[in-house]
Write an enzyme that holds these catalytic residues in place. Sequence first.
Site, PDB file in Angstrom:
ATOM      1  N   ASP A 130      -0.213   6.937  -4.039  1.00 27.54           N
ATOM      2  CA  ASP A 130      -1.305   6.303  -4.773  1.00 27.54           C
ATOM      3  C   ASP A 130      -1.679   7.510  -6.079  1.00 27.54           C
ATOM      4  O   ASP A 130      -1.609   6.867  -7.150  1.00 27.54           O
ATOM      5  CB  ASP A 130      -2.476   6.017  -3.942  1.00 27.54           C
ATOM      6  CG  ASP A 130      -2.269   4.967  -3.442  1.00 27.54           C
ATOM      7  OD1 ASP A 130      -1.415   3.931  -3.537  1.00 27.54           O
ATOM      8  OD2 ASP A 130      -3.124   4.355  -2.605  1.00 27.54           O
ATOM      9  N   HIS A 177       0.770  -1.274  -0.022  1.00 26.21           N
ATOM     10  CA  HIS A 177      -0.057   0.111   0.044  1.00 26.21           C
ATOM     11  C   HIS A 177       0.899   1.380  -0.094  1.00 26.21           C
ATOM     12  O   HIS A 177       1.987   1.323   0.212  1.00 26.21           O
ATOM     13  CB  HIS A 177      -0.838   0.105   1.026  1.00 26.21           C
ATOM     14  CG  HIS A 177      -2.130  -1.066   1.066  1.00 26.21           C
ATOM     15  ND1 HIS A 177      -3.113  -0.728   0.056  1.00 26.21           N
ATOM     16  CD2 HIS A 177      -2.380  -2.090   1.580  1.00 26.21           C
ATOM     17  CE1 HIS A 177      -3.817  -1.875   0.236  1.00 26.21           C
ATOM     18  NE2 HIS A 177      -3.510  -2.418   0.850  1.00 26.21           N
ATOM     19  N   ASP A 178       0.388   2.396  -0.108  1.00 26.55           N
ATOM     20  CA  ASP A 178       0.909   3.687  -0.316  1.00 26.55           C
ATOM     21  C   ASP A 178       2.162   3.812   0.714  1.00 26.55           C
ATOM     22  O   ASP A 178       3.217   3.993   0.252  1.00 26.55           O
ATOM     23  CB  ASP A 178      -0.185   4.796  -0.155  1.00 26.55           C
ATOM     24  CG  ASP A 178       0.488   6.044  -0.619  1.00 26.55           C
ATOM     25  OD1 ASP A 178       1.185   6.724   0.393  1.00 26.55           O
ATOM     26  OD2 ASP A 178       0.025   6.740  -1.530  1.00 26.55           O
TER      27      ASP A 178
END
Length: 395
Positions: free
Chosen positions: A173, A143-144
Amino acid sequence: MAEGDAPSGARPGVGPLAGVRVVELAGIGPGPFAAMMLADLGADVVRVDRAADVRPEAFGAPHPDLLNRGRRSIAVDLKSADGRDVARTLVGSADVLVEGFRPGVTERLGVGPAECLAANPRLVYGRMTGWGQDGPNAPYAGHDIDYLALTGALHGIGRAGAGPVPPLNLLGDFGGGGMLLALGIVSALYAVRGGARGQVVDAAVVDGVAVLSTQIHALRRMGMWQDPRGVNLLDGGAPFYDTYACADGRYVAVGALEERFYAELVRRTGFPLPPDEALDRDDPANWPALRRAWARLFRTRTRDEWTALVGDSDACLAPVLDWAEAPTHPHLAAREVFVSHAGATQPAPAPRFSGTPTALRRPPPHPGEHTDEVLAELGYPPERIRALRASAATA
């Protein structure tokens, strides 16, 4: 910037990408953001949603996910042979495909680059991942915050003496990911329109965040950036580039980096208060004392009082607005940075174009809301559309 409240009906020929046809394989985060940017700029974007996600009772009302604005939705079961045929037919008449699955997923579904470019040699095949299509981390989830961690960007976000602060996913993102993909797609389209063959655009969040951090790497090389966080000009280390609490608990942001802007801030605010001294701001040794002095001063008035006092000037002070306040700020309102469309206040398309102005044309669709419409445009006769529905290849 034109507004509209009609929940359906697109205005053709709006924006610099008018006439560009995009197929988006439904995903989350940066991929949909890139597709939103293309739709905002005028492209005709058809989102391929999962047939299992269709809820016909919701049709006719805007979906709440604003990232999906500006497109139509067709629901397809890509695990069925008929569904894959529909997807390839879509691709055959498109300029761009956008997908954000893990590496290898679209290949296993039969809609990978090889199949799609064989069906449409001029296609721009845009791929969005966190780690990229290759490399040791490529097969794994992330994830980010994970992507920021590896690029060094997360290390630089936070206060001195404290740990890194998980930022909003705007940096990874959307800035390093979706925006990079949108730029890559438009660049590849330009090449194709110039005679090049279609190609694959491999956009990875780690690549984009690394590019965004180029200035920091340059400052390090010039001896103008220290590796410890919270001690530099732009990371909260400098007292004249920071946020301060006001008397009402709200905040102002100060960005008076240049000497003349700092002088204007000092003049407008009456800094310093006795017994504080106007220390040399260029000496980092004075920064802790200056920060304490500024903090004491800003606590004497409310946020809006400081904003009114500084007024229209080069003092580089701004109120820290919350999400609800931002759309009503006079400057943002004058530029129509936020607009109301289909009952939702949202950021307007950007940037602006003098000759090919953009506009919000469609609200976010529900999965499968335009299946029959899109299939008919592709030349499917009514009986074939009914057969596809009956077989659950579409919905």
